[in-house]
Design a protein around this motif. Structure first.
Motif, PDB file in Angstrom:
ATOM      1  N   TYR A  80      -0.083   7.003   1.129  1.00  0.00           N
ATOM      2  CA  TYR A  80      -0.365   7.018  -0.299  1.00  0.00           C
ATOM      3  C   TYR A  80       0.913   7.338  -1.061  1.00  0.00           C
TER       4      TYR A  80
ATOM      5  N   TYR B  24      -0.720   8.813 -11.146  1.00  0.00           N
ATOM      6  CA  TYR B  24      -1.861   8.360 -10.363  1.00  0.00           C
ATOM      7  C   TYR B  24      -1.529   8.453  -8.875  1.00  0.00           C
ATOM      8  N   ARG B  25      -2.523   8.835  -8.077  1.00  0.00           N
ATOM      9  CA  ARG B  25      -2.404   8.819  -6.622  1.00  0.00           C
ATOM     10  C   ARG B  25      -2.993   7.498  -6.156  1.00  0.00           C
ATOM     11  N   VAL B  26      -2.194   6.650  -5.515  1.00  0.00           N
ATOM     12  CA  VAL B  26      -2.632   5.301  -5.157  1.00  0.00           C
ATOM     13  C   VAL B  26      -2.489   5.065  -3.662  1.00  0.00           C
ATOM     14  N   GLU B  27      -3.368   4.221  -3.140  1.00  0.00           N
ATOM     15  CA  GLU B  27      -3.328   3.755  -1.761  1.00  0.00           C
ATOM     16  C   GLU B  27      -3.484   2.246  -1.785  1.00  0.00           C
TER      17      GLU B  27
ATOM     18  N   LEU C 145      -6.657   0.082  -3.501  1.00  0.00           N
ATOM     19  CA  LEU C 145      -7.307   0.854  -4.563  1.00  0.00           C
ATOM     20  C   LEU C 145      -7.291   0.082  -5.874  1.00  0.00           C
TER      21      LEU C 145
ATOM     22  N   ILE D 294       5.963   9.679  -1.874  1.00  0.00           N
ATOM     23  CA  ILE D 294       5.308   8.831  -0.871  1.00  0.00           C
ATOM     24  C   ILE D 294       4.996   9.706   0.333  1.00  0.00           C
ATOM     25  N   SER D 295       3.758   9.590   0.831  1.00  0.00           N
ATOM     26  CA  SER D 295       3.341  10.347   2.005  1.00  0.00           C
ATOM     27  C   SER D 295       2.829   9.383   3.063  1.00  0.00           C
ATOM     28  N   ASP D 296       3.364   9.503   4.266  1.00  0.00           N
ATOM     29  CA  ASP D 296       2.932   8.687   5.394  1.00  0.00           C
ATOM     30  C   ASP D 296       2.627   9.630   6.551  1.00  0.00           C
TER      31      ASP D 296
ATOM     32  N   VAL E 257       5.768   0.135  -5.739  1.00  0.00           N
ATOM     33  CA  VAL E 257       4.368  -0.128  -5.438  1.00  0.00           C
ATOM     34  C   VAL E 257       4.029  -1.493  -6.019  1.00  0.00           C
TER      35      VAL E 257
ATOM     36  N   ILE F  81       2.652  -0.560  -0.616  1.00  0.00           N
ATOM     37  CA  ILE F  81       3.569   0.525  -0.955  1.00  0.00           C
ATOM     38  C   ILE F  81       4.789   0.360  -0.062  1.00  0.00           C
TER      39      ILE F  81
END
Length: 103
Positions: free
Chosen positions: A2, A12-15, A18, A41-43, A59, A101
């Protein structure tokens, strides 16, 4: 995976996959857009944070719809002063779907 993006003065937090409604962007329905203002960015366990933005991160999104939100009614009144004011507002929005992303 995300990401946290910034658009229209909001975050906004997006995946991937979404759908969300953001402030209006002048774009055609069905067109691709790239949002470059990525804050994080988190993976899984790998988290990359920008100061304030991540360089090289983006994104990708597809524009699904352009529309207007429901009406918000504004009512102002001063008691015993014979003052009433009625007002309404409809905010424009762009509905997008996140397609990918990239860091």
């Amino acid at each position: 995976m995300y990401a946290i993006i910034k658009t229209g003065g909001k975050q906004y937090r997006v995946e991937a996959g979404l759908k969300l409604k953001i402030e209006q962007i002048p774009a055609e329905i069905g067109s691709e857009l790239s949002i470059d203002q990525v804050l994080m960015i988190s993976d899984g366990d790998n988290v990359s944070m920008g100061k304030p933005l991540l360089s090289g991160a983006s994104v990708k999104a597809t524009v699904l719809n352009q529309g207007r939100h429901d009406k918000v009614r504004i009512f102002k009144m001063r008691r015993r002063k014979h003052y009433q004011k009625h007002q309404g507002h409809r905010q424009n929005y762009t509905e997008i779907q996140i397609t990918g992303i990239s860091a």
